[in-house]
Design a protein around this motif. Structure first.
Motif, PDB file in Angstrom:
ATOM      1  N   ALA A 144       0.801  -1.206  -0.030  1.00  0.00           N
ATOM      2  CA  ALA A 144      -0.073   0.009   0.159  1.00  0.00           C
ATOM      3  C   ALA A 144       0.624   1.143   0.043  1.00  0.00           C
ATOM      4  N   PRO A 145       0.673   2.255  -1.013  1.00  0.00           N
ATOM      5  CA  PRO A 145       1.370   3.434  -0.922  1.00  0.00           C
ATOM      6  C   PRO A 145       0.994   4.454   0.059  1.00  0.00           C
ATOM      7  N   TRP A 146      -0.108   4.005   0.743  1.00  0.00           N
ATOM      8  CA  TRP A 146      -0.466   4.894   2.061  1.00  0.00           C
ATOM      9  C   TRP A 146       0.008   4.384   3.174  1.00  0.00           C
ATOM     10  N   ALA A 147       0.601   3.374   3.388  1.00  0.00           N
ATOM     11  CA  ALA A 147       1.123   2.867   4.577  1.00  0.00           C
ATOM     12  C   ALA A 147       2.765   2.951   4.813  1.00  0.00           C
ATOM     13  N   PRO A 148       3.197   2.963   6.035  1.00  0.00           N
ATOM     14  CA  PRO A 148       4.579   2.912   6.118  1.00  0.00           C
ATOM     15  C   PRO A 148       5.200   1.455   5.619  1.00  0.00           C
ATOM     16  N   ASP A 149       6.208   1.421   5.184  1.00  0.00           N
ATOM     17  CA  ASP A 149       7.058   0.101   4.716  1.00  0.00           C
ATOM     18  C   ASP A 149       7.220  -0.374   6.418  1.00  0.00           C
TER      19      ASP A 149
END
Length: 175
Positions: A144-149
């Motif tokens: 998800a691009p909206w969550a931290p790695d």
């Protein structure tokens, strides 16, 4: 300090596991502070069926992700977990509150359609069996691009804490 997840692959014609095998993995995870480990009953990443017994601590952050073109199921062996299913933009679509067979709540869920999801462990320890189509190709997993790695320890901890609060509010509003 959180270490890389431990993965054990079993390469045998017949694979058998017992409670002691899983308890040994639990002890190893706790003593090595790795927060998650798995026993893979498939011999390698090229197998067409991947079955994994995953032991996870409550503190483990799993970055929301989706598995392209894959069927996936979860079967809770021990503990409690919330499997959170998101929209493409990161809004919570659905929460599957799960526990082991004796908990009286769902112990199994199958996701037929790829979608962003994560696991939020509710109990101190979770043992879950995950089954997914193989072979494993890193390009089939979209984070998800909206969550931290997951490598962003502080960001992951903050995201997980916020998600836990959101789940409580979501559950209270959807009773």
């Amino acid at each position: 300090m959180d270490q890389k997840e431990k993965a054990i692959y079993l390469d045998s014609q017949i694979v058998k596991l017992n409670a002691q095998n899983i308890n040994d993995l639990k002890k190893d995870i706790i003593s090595n502070k790795s927060s998650r480990g798995r026993v893979c009953t498939h011999s390698d990443i090229d197998n067409t069926l991947h079955e994994m017994f995953i032991v996870s601590e409550k503190s483990k952050y799993v970055c929301p992700h989706k598995n392209q073109m894959k069927n996936k199921s979860f079967h809770v062996i021990e503990g409690l977990v919330d499997i959170v299913y998101f929209t493409e933009t990161g809004r919570i679509r659905r929460i599957f509150h799960m526990g082991d067979y004796d908990s009286g709540i769902p112990f199994y869920v199958r996701l037929k359609k790829p979608g962003y999801h994560t696991l939020v462990t509710v109990s101190d320890i979770l043992i879950i069996k995950e089954t997914i189509d193989g072979p494993f190709k890193p390009s089939d997993t979209v984070y998800a691009p909206w969550a931290p790695d997951e490598e962003d320890k502080e960001g992951g901890e903050a995201y997980l804490e916020n998600l836990r609060k959101t789940i409580i509010g979501y559950n209270n509003n959807n009773k």
